[in-house]
Scaffold this motif. Structure first.
Motif, short mmCIF file in Angstrom:
data_model
loop_
_atom_site.label_atom_id
_atom_site.label_comp_id
_atom_site.label_asym_id
_atom_site.label_seq_id
_atom_site.Cartn_x
_atom_site.Cartn_y
_atom_site.Cartn_z
N ASP A 1 61.03 -16.70 -73.24
CA ASP A 1 59.93 -15.84 -74.77
C ASP A 1 60.33 -15.87 -75.93
O ASP A 1 61.80 -16.25 -76.36
N PRO A 2 60.22 -17.39 -76.94
CA PRO A 2 60.16 -16.83 -78.36
C PRO A 2 60.56 -16.44 -79.22
O PRO A 2 61.62 -15.99 -80.18
N LYS A 3 60.11 -14.89 -78.79
CA LYS A 3 60.87 -13.41 -79.00
C LYS A 3 62.16 -12.94 -78.55
O LYS A 3 62.89 -11.96 -79.79
N LEU A 4 62.72 -13.08 -78.02
CA LEU A 4 64.18 -12.84 -76.88
C LEU A 4 65.48 -14.18 -78.03
O LEU A 4 64.50 -14.69 -78.58
N PRO A 5 66.20 -13.98 -77.92
CA PRO A 5 67.35 -13.94 -78.53
C PRO A 5 67.60 -15.08 -77.84
O PRO A 5 67.67 -15.53 -76.67
N THR A 6 68.21 -16.15 -78.47
CA THR A 6 68.21 -17.43 -77.35
C THR A 6 70.12 -17.63 -78.08
O THR A 6 70.80 -17.35 -78.57
N VAL A 7 70.63 -18.22 -76.88
CA VAL A 7 72.07 -18.75 -76.57
C VAL A 7 72.18 -19.62 -76.24
O VAL A 7 71.61 -20.35 -75.18
N LEU A 8 73.45 -20.67 -77.18
CA LEU A 8 73.78 -22.06 -77.22
C LEU A 8 75.05 -21.88 -75.80
O LEU A 8 76.12 -21.36 -76.83
N GLY B 1 67.04 -12.79 -68.96
CA GLY B 1 66.43 -12.29 -70.27
C GLY B 1 66.25 -13.01 -71.44
O GLY B 1 65.00 -13.16 -72.11
N CYS B 2 67.60 -13.99 -71.37
CA CYS B 2 67.58 -14.73 -72.63
C CYS B 2 67.29 -16.04 -72.72
O CYS B 2 66.96 -16.10 -71.64
N ASN B 3 66.45 -16.76 -73.48
CA ASN B 3 66.71 -17.78 -73.85
C ASN B 3 68.34 -18.66 -73.92
O ASN B 3 69.04 -18.36 -74.56
N ILE B 4 68.34 -19.37 -72.47
CA ILE B 4 69.02 -20.38 -73.11
C ILE B 4 68.89 -21.11 -73.07
O ILE B 4 68.56 -22.66 -72.37
N LYS B 5 69.97 -22.87 -73.62
CA LYS B 5 70.04 -23.68 -74.36
C LYS B 5 71.57 -24.67 -73.72
O LYS B 5 72.61 -23.52 -74.15
N PHE B 6 71.15 -25.35 -73.99
CA PHE B 6 72.75 -25.97 -73.01
C PHE B 6 73.12 -26.86 -73.47
O PHE B 6 72.09 -28.23 -74.08
N MET B 7 74.03 -27.63 -74.35
CA MET B 7 74.70 -28.30 -74.79
C MET B 7 76.31 -28.44 -74.28
O MET B 7 77.02 -28.43 -74.72
N ILE B 8 75.97 -29.68 -73.54
CA ILE B 8 77.44 -30.08 -72.92
C ILE B 8 77.81 -31.46 -73.22
O ILE B 8 77.56 -33.03 -73.36
#
Length: 521
Positions: A130-137, A202-209
């Motif tokens: 959800d774009p309204k939720l916080p995003t963790v990278l 719950g949060c948006n999650i992105k991965f950068m490895i």
């Protein structure tokens, strides 16, 4: 490569339910450990009892069925020799990137891709609820340090084995990258899998490895600058640090910067016969040693003019707060086999390795070092030197000051070449932001005791770069221990720490989302 005096391990047939050898004889420099795994499922098929035998003593490790699989997958990841510093392993580095991408696909992470750079590839993935939720990278790295010197490993560095240790009676996995950073990176993948499976993502999650952390992340900054929209987030979560102990967790609130140099002292145009020329020409090895010795004074302070001009000095109160963290000097010395510590005068041992800048020789070579004797005066001598830096020190400025000073130390009769390899800035994380508070609560939940904020002595140069380019803070949730021997032979990571990390990381997301929602009201 076969190490002289050690035979390669014997591996028998694999358990059909497991990728781990059921009988692994480990060469251990004079002793043999027999590692055996057996899986006994309970009647409901939800729990697994893993037993392993060390020195004829059986250790029982109760694991849930998912944990058994996590252990197997982690071991498969560790088998890939993804050594970024050695071009001979380029294919294996790519293989590791593909392994990570496949692992993200299997756990249901959408939008996964392998992105090529001028160096090693970056693996990206995103799960946007959800774009309204916080995003963790989530940032991590799949590359590892070279395993040298191989003769000091008690088991092959890319043949993971499970062993009991005094600090890890429940077992620790020994392999290059076990802790730094494959083990800690893999915790995040498994935490994501658990949250998605249980409907708690719950949060948006992105991965950068990435695959170049161990060689300075040379191409990561360009990637970040060119992909700010793709990487946009509220906070960056990193597990590439450690904690005080298994009983007392801590959160790294600071990292030192780094300047990494290489120096060459050049003498005669060829190696010379030491009998014919000895005593008449400058010996580059002797000169190099003399020059290095002049880089510190009698109080172990670095002698480079201007080196301390911008060093952040902590107040007496701040130093008193740091001193509250549990630390036993005798245990510290015993853990690394020394009888005395050494460092800058008027600072404690812990202050020397966290809040003070340093200069150390990381390698030195020249002349003949083969079997037998060869009496020569070498044409050249070389050394690699690293300087750990603290807040306000600019690594490019320090590199320039080093080069100027080092060249000034050279006597007549030699030439000096100085090369700057890479560097990075120091970083401090504030303890009053939402992400730090969420991490604090997560550790408290799973360890039953509040974590202590602590400064780290190592460097992750890309952390301050992230803040500069993306405008967000990084939270350093490490689960390693100082005793894990990262960058050294016999690197390992305890099963307690591994599984505790997988348990704690979802708690971070839970608390971060709750705090974010509360603040947004």
């Amino acid at each position: 490569m076969r190490v002289k005096g050690l035979e390669p391990p014997r591996r028998e047939a694999l358990d059909p339910k497991s990728s781990v050898s059921t009988n692994f004889t480990t060469p251990a420099l004079g002793r043999t450990n027999i590692i055996k795994f057996s899986y006994n499922f309970s009647s409901d098929k939800k729990n697994t009892l893993v037993s392993f035998v060390v020195a004829n003593r059986e250790i029982m490790l109760p694991l849930k069925e998912d944990q058994k699989r996590f252990l197997e997958e982690w071991i498969e990841f560790l088998k890939i020799p993804s050594i970024s510093a050695d071009p001979a392993y380029t294919k294996q580095v790519v293989q590791a990137a593909e392994w990570v991408k496949n692992a993200l696909d299997q756990i249901g992470c959408e939008h996964t891709e392998i992105i090529q750079t001028e160096g090693h590839p970056i693996v990206y993935g995103a799960s946007m609820n959800d774009p309204k939720l916080p995003t963790v990278l989530v940032y991590g790295h799949y590359d590892v340090q070279p395993p040298d010197p191989l003769e000091l490993w008690e088991s092959p560095p890319f043949e993971p084995v499970l062993k009991e240790t005094p600090l890890h009676p429940e077992g620790a996995v020994f392999a290059r990258g076990a802790c730094d950073d494959k083990g800690q990176l893999f915790m995040h993948l498994k935490a994501f899998e658990m949250m998605k499976k249980e409907g708690e993502l719950g949060c948006n999650i992105k991965f950068m490895i990435e695959g170049e952390e161990e060689v300075g992340s040379d191409h990561l900054e360009a990637f970040v600058k060119n992909n700010k929209s793709k990487l946009a987030c509220n906070v960056i979560l990193i597990s590439d640090t450690g904690m005080i102990s298994k009983e007392q967790p801590s959160i790294s609130t600071g990292l030192r910067g780094l300047s990494y140099m290489e120096v060459t002292v050049i003498g005669p145009n060829r190696d010379l016969h030491s009998g014919l020329y000895g005593g008449s020409v400058a010996n580059p090895i002797n000169v190099l040693c003399e020059m290095i010795a002049k880089l510190h004074d009698e109080n172990k302070r670095v002698t480079i003019p201007g080196f301390y001009d911008k060093v952040e000095e902590l107040t007496a109160t701040e130093r008193e707060e740091m001193a509250k963290a549990p630390f036993d000097l005798d245990d510290f010395k015993a853990s690394i086999g020394i009888d005395a510590v050494s460092g800058e005068a008027n600072y404690t041992n812990e202050e020397r390795r966290t809040i003070r800048p340093t200069l150390d020789v990381n390698g030195i070579w020249g002349g003949y070092i083969g079997e037998g004797a060869k009496t020569v005066i070498p044409s050249q001598a070389q050394a690699k030197i690293s300087m750990r830096l603290v807040p306000n020190q600019d690594w490019t400025e320090i590199s320039q000051l080093f080069e100027k000073h080092f060249k000034s130390l050279a006597p007549k009769g030699v030439k000096v070449k100085v090369t700057t390899h890479h560097g990075g800035y120091a970083y401090v994380t504030p303890t009053d932001n939402l992400a730090y508070q969420a991490a604090h609560r997560a550790y408290t939940d799973t360890f039953g005791i509040a974590p202590i904020p602590s400064r780290g002595g190592g460097s992750i140069p890309i952390v301050p770069m992230f803040e500069k380019e993306l405008g967000v803070k990084s939270i350093l949730m490490g689960f390693g221990l100082d005793s894990d021997a990262i960058h050294s032979p016999n690197e390992h990571f305890g099963l307690f720490n591994f599984f505790k990390g997988i348990e704690t990381i979802p708690k971070f997301y839970h608390h971060y989302l709750a705090l974010h929602n509360k603040e947004s009201k």
